[in-house]
Design a protein around this motif. Structure first.
Motif, PDB file in Angstrom:
ATOM      1  N   VAL A  71       0.858  -1.189   0.000  1.00 55.19           N
ATOM      2  CA  VAL A  71       0.000   0.000   0.000  1.00 55.19           C
ATOM      3  C   VAL A  71       0.891   1.236   0.000  1.00 55.19           C
ATOM      4  O   VAL A  71       1.677   1.451   0.923  1.00 55.19           O
ATOM      5  CB  VAL A  71      -0.932   0.021   1.231  1.00 55.19           C
ATOM      6  N   GLN A  72       0.786   2.048  -1.049  1.00 56.85           N
ATOM      7  CA  GLN A  72       1.582   3.268  -1.132  1.00 56.85           C
ATOM      8  C   GLN A  72       0.936   4.369  -0.285  1.00 56.85           C
ATOM      9  O   GLN A  72      -0.255   4.661  -0.449  1.00 56.85           O
ATOM     10  CB  GLN A  72       1.700   3.740  -2.581  1.00 56.85           C
ATOM     11  N   LEU A  73       1.712   4.949   0.604  1.00 62.35           N
ATOM     12  CA  LEU A  73       1.228   6.031   1.460  1.00 62.35           C
ATOM     13  C   LEU A  73       1.696   7.361   0.865  1.00 62.35           C
ATOM     14  O   LEU A  73       2.895   7.576   0.676  1.00 62.35           O
ATOM     15  CB  LEU A  73       1.766   5.864   2.881  1.00 62.35           C
ATOM     16  N   ILE A  74       0.733   8.250   0.591  1.00 62.90           N
ATOM     17  CA  ILE A  74       1.035   9.522  -0.054  1.00 62.90           C
ATOM     18  C   ILE A  74       0.627  10.660   0.873  1.00 62.90           C
ATOM     19  O   ILE A  74      -0.560  10.837   1.182  1.00 62.90           O
ATOM     20  CB  ILE A  74       0.284   9.674  -1.400  1.00 62.90           C
ATOM     21  N   ALA A  75       1.612  11.429   1.331  1.00 67.22           N
ATOM     22  CA  ALA A  75       1.365  12.570   2.207  1.00 67.22           C
ATOM     23  C   ALA A  75       1.556  13.854   1.407  1.00 67.22           C
ATOM     24  O   ALA A  75       2.533  13.983   0.665  1.00 67.22           O
ATOM     25  CB  ALA A  75       2.338  12.539   3.386  1.00 67.22           C
ATOM     26  N   VAL A  76       0.620  14.784   1.553  1.00 66.92           N
ATOM     27  CA  VAL A  76       0.656  15.999   0.736  1.00 66.92           C
ATOM     28  C   VAL A  76       0.760  17.230   1.631  1.00 66.92           C
ATOM     29  O   VAL A  76      -0.108  17.492   2.463  1.00 66.92           O
ATOM     30  CB  VAL A  76      -0.596  16.117  -0.157  1.00 66.92           C
ATOM     31  N   GLU A  77       1.844  17.966   1.451  1.00 68.01           N
ATOM     32  CA  GLU A  77       2.089  19.175   2.222  1.00 68.01           C
ATOM     33  C   GLU A  77       1.667  20.418   1.429  1.00 68.01           C
ATOM     34  O   GLU A  77       1.392  20.342   0.234  1.00 68.01           O
ATOM     35  CB  GLU A  77       3.577  19.271   2.576  1.00 68.01           C
ATOM     36  N   ALA A  78       1.652  21.558   2.131  1.00 68.08           N
ATOM     37  CA  ALA A  78       1.247  22.820   1.506  1.00 68.08           C
ATOM     38  C   ALA A  78       2.464  23.542   0.954  1.00 68.08           C
ATOM     39  O   ALA A  78       3.348  23.949   1.708  1.00 68.08           O
ATOM     40  CB  ALA A  78       0.530  23.692   2.522  1.00 68.08           C
ATOM     41  N   ALA A  79       2.516  23.699  -0.368  1.00 70.91           N
ATOM     42  CA  ALA A  79       3.623  24.422  -1.004  1.00 70.91           C
ATOM     43  C   ALA A  79       3.387  25.928  -1.030  1.00 70.91           C
ATOM     44  O   ALA A  79       4.256  26.675  -1.469  1.00 70.91           O
ATOM     45  CB  ALA A  79       3.846  23.907  -2.422  1.00 70.91           C
ATOM     46  N   GLY A  80       2.201  26.363  -0.581  1.00 67.83           N
ATOM     47  CA  GLY A  80       1.915  27.798  -0.527  1.00 67.83           C
ATOM     48  C   GLY A  80       2.000  28.437  -1.895  1.00 67.83           C
ATOM     49  O   GLY A  80       1.369  28.008  -2.857  1.00 67.83           O
ATOM     50  N   GLN A  81       2.834  29.468  -2.023  1.00 68.95           N
ATOM     51  CA  GLN A  81       3.003  30.158  -3.306  1.00 68.95           C
ATOM     52  C   GLN A  81       4.092  29.507  -4.158  1.00 68.95           C
ATOM     53  O   GLN A  81       4.453  30.024  -5.210  1.00 68.95           O
ATOM     54  CB  GLN A  81       3.321  31.631  -3.045  1.00 68.95           C
ATOM     55  N   GLY A  82       4.581  28.356  -3.705  1.00 68.63           N
ATOM     56  CA  GLY A  82       5.640  27.624  -4.400  1.00 68.63           C
ATOM     57  C   GLY A  82       6.682  27.196  -3.390  1.00 68.63           C
ATOM     58  O   GLY A  82       7.003  27.953  -2.457  1.00 68.63           O
TER      59      GLY A  82
ATOM     60  N   LEU B  33       4.516  14.616  -1.237  1.00 69.30           N
ATOM     61  CA  LEU B  33       4.323  15.549  -2.339  1.00 69.30           C
ATOM     62  C   LEU B  33       3.861  16.880  -1.763  1.00 69.30           C
ATOM     63  O   LEU B  33       3.602  16.982  -0.559  1.00 69.30           O
ATOM     64  CB  LEU B  33       3.268  15.005  -3.315  1.00 69.30           C
ATOM     65  N   SER B  34       3.743  17.892  -2.588  1.00 70.23           N
ATOM     66  CA  SER B  34       3.205  19.160  -2.108  1.00 70.23           C
ATOM     67  C   SER B  34       2.309  19.770  -3.172  1.00 70.23           C
ATOM     68  O   SER B  34       2.435  19.456  -4.365  1.00 70.23           O
ATOM     69  CB  SER B  34       4.330  20.129  -1.735  1.00 70.23           C
ATOM     70  N   ALA B  35       1.393  20.626  -2.732  1.00 63.64           N
ATOM     71  CA  ALA B  35       0.467  21.316  -3.637  1.00 63.64           C
ATOM     72  C   ALA B  35       0.438  22.790  -3.269  1.00 63.64           C
ATOM     73  O   ALA B  35       0.435  23.147  -2.087  1.00 63.64           O
ATOM     74  CB  ALA B  35      -0.933  20.708  -3.532  1.00 63.64           C
ATOM     75  N   THR B  36       0.420  23.631  -4.272  1.00 62.79           N
ATOM     76  CA  THR B  36       0.379  25.074  -4.044  1.00 62.79           C
ATOM     77  C   THR B  36      -1.040  25.524  -3.696  1.00 62.79           C
ATOM     78  O   THR B  36      -2.016  24.779  -3.861  1.00 62.79           O
ATOM     79  CB  THR B  36       0.838  25.845  -5.290  1.00 62.79           C
ATOM     80  N   ASP B  37      -1.144  26.771  -3.257  1.00 61.77           N
ATOM     81  CA  ASP B  37      -2.457  27.368  -3.005  1.00 61.77           C
ATOM     82  C   ASP B  37      -3.353  27.230  -4.231  1.00 61.77           C
ATOM     83  O   ASP B  37      -4.518  26.821  -4.138  1.00 61.77           O
ATOM     84  CB  ASP B  37      -2.318  28.861  -2.683  1.00 61.77           C
ATOM     85  N   ASP B  38      -2.821  27.613  -5.390  1.00 60.18           N
ATOM     86  CA  ASP B  38      -3.618  27.603  -6.619  1.00 60.18           C
ATOM     87  C   ASP B  38      -4.071  26.191  -6.976  1.00 60.18           C
ATOM     88  O   ASP B  38      -5.218  25.987  -7.408  1.00 60.18           O
ATOM     89  CB  ASP B  38      -2.824  28.200  -7.780  1.00 60.18           C
ATOM     90  N   GLU B  39      -3.183  25.220  -6.809  1.00 63.06           N
ATOM     91  CA  GLU B  39      -3.550  23.833  -7.111  1.00 63.06           C
ATOM     92  C   GLU B  39      -4.627  23.330  -6.165  1.00 63.06           C
ATOM     93  O   GLU B  39      -5.553  22.619  -6.583  1.00 63.06           O
ATOM     94  CB  GLU B  39      -2.303  22.947  -7.026  1.00 63.06           C
ATOM     95  N   ALA B  40      -4.528  23.706  -4.891  1.00 63.03           N
ATOM     96  CA  ALA B  40      -5.532  23.286  -3.909  1.00 63.03           C
ATOM     97  C   ALA B  40      -6.885  23.921  -4.217  1.00 63.03           C
ATOM     98  O   ALA B  40      -7.934  23.256  -4.133  1.00 63.03           O
ATOM     99  CB  ALA B  40      -5.079  23.644  -2.498  1.00 63.03           C
ATOM    100  N   LEU B  41      -6.880  25.192  -4.564  1.00 59.15           N
ATOM    101  CA  LEU B  41      -8.134  25.873  -4.913  1.00 59.15           C
ATOM    102  C   LEU B  41      -8.785  25.228  -6.135  1.00 59.15           C
ATOM    103  O   LEU B  41     -10.004  24.966  -6.154  1.00 59.15           O
ATOM    104  CB  LEU B  41      -7.865  27.355  -5.190  1.00 59.15           C
ATOM    105  N   LYS B  42      -7.980  24.938  -7.138  1.00 59.45           N
ATOM    106  CA  LYS B  42      -8.506  24.297  -8.351  1.00 59.45           C
ATOM    107  C   LYS B  42      -9.131  22.944  -8.014  1.00 59.45           C
ATOM    108  O   LYS B  42     -10.217  22.598  -8.502  1.00 59.45           O
ATOM    109  CB  LYS B  42      -7.380  24.123  -9.374  1.00 59.45           C
TER     110      LYS B  42
END
Length: 399
Positions: free
Chosen positions: A260-271, A335-344
Motif C-alpha cells: 500500500v503506497q502512502l502519499i502525504a501531501v504538504e502545503a507548497a503555498g506560493q511555491g 508531495l506538495s500542492a500550491t495554493d492555486d492547485e488546492a483551490l482548483k
C-alpha cells in the motif's frame, strides 16, 4: 552483518521515538503532567469501560463509521478508482473530533478539571469546545490572530459552545504561535489542566496517543473496502499533512503493509522555493519543535522559519515525528500542492461530485494526477474536513 534486514517497525518505541524522531523535550514544570500521561495512557485506553464509552460516543455522537464513497465522476476524470473517506461528515465537520473524544475521556480519568487547546483552521478548537460542552469542563482555546480573522465561522462556533478563544498575537499569528501560547498556559497550570493537542505533534506520548485515537479511520477503511471490493488493501492512501493527524489515522493500519503506497501531501503555498511555503520535508531539517524532535523549517542557526499556506490547518513549520520517520525511511511518499492547485482541486470536487472540501483536504485532491494510478488500481483519499469554514476564502476566487 546479518544478511536478513531487521523488520522495520513504524510504532513508537518505549522512549517515545520513531527512529530518530520523537521524544519529550519539555520544561521541568511539565514533567509530572507528561509522565502521568505517559505512564497511564496505554492502560486507560485498554480498559474495557474506556473502550465502551469511546466507541459508543464515536457511533452515537460523532456519527461513525463515516462513509467510504466511490467518487465515480472523479474516478472517470483521473482514470482510476477513487474512494473518498468522508471524515467531513463527522460531527463538527472534520476528523478532529475522534481525538478530542478520546482525550476528554482520558482527562476525566486523570482527574483534570480544565482543558486548554490550540487550533489553526479552527476545526480542532471546535471539536475541543464541543467535547468540553458535552462533559461540562472549562475550555480555553488559543488561536493565531490571523487565523481568527480567516476562520471566523469556527471562532463563532467555539464561543457558542462556551469556550474562551484567546488570540496569539506574536510571530506569524498562526498555528505555531497558538501552540506556543497553549504550551505556556499549560506550564502555568500543570495540576488541574489537560492540554488536548490536536495533531500528532508535541512531546511523547501525544503523537502516539493522537495516532491511536485517529486510527479508527484506517480501521474503518479496511472493513469498508473489503465489503465493497473484496479486499482490505487499496493501492494508495492519500492524505494532507500539516502536523498530520488525519494522515496518521488514515495510514495507521497500513504502515506495515508495504504494497500500500502512502502519499502525504504538504502545503507548497506560493511555491516550494517562493519563501512563502509550508512544505516541511522539502525545506526542513531535523530539530526540536513543540516538545519533540522532528523535521522542521529552520534557519542555519536553528530559528523556526515562518510557514505560509492559504490553508490555516497546514500553516505549520513542522510535521509530526511519525511523519518525519515515514519520510526519512522512505515508507511514505511526500508531495506538495500550491495554493492555486488546492483551490482548483476544491472547485473541481465541488462541481463534479457535489462535495465542498476543506482547503486542507483540497491539497490531497490536488495530487491525484501525479500518483500514476492505473485504471484497475484503487485510491483511498482521506477527505479530512468539509469546506464551510473556508467559504470566505473560496468566495474570493469565484467570478
Amino acid at each position: 552483518m546479518n544478511e536478513v534486514a531487521e523488520k522495520v517497525s513504524f510504532q513508537v518505541n518505549e522512549q517515545g521515538y520513531y527512529g530518530m524522531f520523537g521524544g519529550a523535550f519539555i520544561p521541568e514544570m511539565l514533567y509530572p503532567n507528561v509522565e502521568e500521561l505517559r505512564d497511564n495512557y496505554l492502560k486507560i485506553i485498554a480498559e474495557p469501560e474506556f473502550q465502551r464509552e469511546f466507541n459508543d460516543l464515536l457511533r452515537d455522537y460523532v456519527g461513525r463509521p463515516t462513509p467510504l464513497y466511490l467518487a465515480k465522476r472523479l474516478s472517470e476524470k483521473y482514470n482510476t478508482n477513487i474512494y473518498l473517506k468522508r471524515e467531513d461528515l463527522c460531527h463538527t465537520g472534520a476528523h478532529k473530533v475522534n481525538n478530542t473524544i478520546g482525550q476528554i475521556l482520558m482527562a476525566k480519568r486523570l482527574g483534570k478539571k480544565k482543558i486548554v487547546a490550540e487550533t489553526g483552521a479552527g476545526q480542532h478548537g471546535v471539536a475541543t469546545a464541543t467535547v468540553c460542552a458535552l462533559m461540562g469542563i472549562e475550555c480555553i482555546v488559543y488561536m493565531g490572530e490571523l487565523d481568527i480573522e480567516r476562520q471566523a465561522p469556527n471562532v463563532a462556533r467555539m464561543k457558542l459552545l462556551g469556550a474562551e478563544v484567546r488570540p496569539a498575537t506574536c510571530g506569524s499569528k498562526t498555528l505555531k504561535d497558538a501552540t506556543n501560547e497553549a504550551m505556556r498556559h499549560w506550564i502555568s497550570n500543570p495540576v488541574d489542566t489537560h492540554y488536548i493537542i490536536g495533531s500528532v505533534v508535541g512531546p511523547h506520548p501525544y503523537p502516539d496517543m493522537v495516532t491511536r485515537f485517529q486510527s479508527v479511520i484506517s480501521e474503518e477503511i479496511k472493513k469498508q473496502l473489503n465489503e465493497k471490493i473484496g479486499r482490505e488493501n487499496p493501492d494508495y492512501v492519500v492524505a494532507c499533512v500539516g502536523g498530520g493527524s488525519n494522515a496518521a489515522g488514515a495510514f495507521y493500519h497500513y504502515l506495515e503493509v508495504p504494497e500500500v503506497q502512502l502519499i502525504a501531501v504538504e502545503a507548497a503555498g506560493q511555491g516550494v522555493t517562493s519563501g512563502h511555503s509550508a512544505a516541511t520535508t522539502a525545506l526542513g531539517k531535523p530539530g526540536v519543535l513543540h516538545g519533540s524532535r522532528t523535521i522542521l523549517m529552520q534557519t542555519e542557526d536553528g530559528q523556526v522559519v515562518e510557514p505560509y499556506s492559504i490553508s490555516a490547518g497546514l500553516d505549520y513549520p513542522g510535521i509530526g515525528p511519525i511523519h518525519a520517520y515515514l519520510y526519512d525511511s522512505g515508507r511514505a511518499r511526500f508531495l506538495s500542492a500550491t495554493d492555486d492547485e488546492a483551490l482548483k482541486a476544491a472547485f473541481e470536487l465541488a462541481q463534479i461530485e457535489g462535495i465542498i472540501p476543506a482547503l486542507e483536504s483540497s491539497h490531497a485532491l490536488a495530487v491525484l494526477d501525479r500518483l500514476g494510478a492505473s485504471p484497475d488500481e484503487v485510491v483511498v483519499l482521506n477527505l479530512s474536513g468539509r469546506g464551510d469554514k473556508d467559504l470566505a476564502t473560496y468566495m474570493k476566487y469565484i467570478d
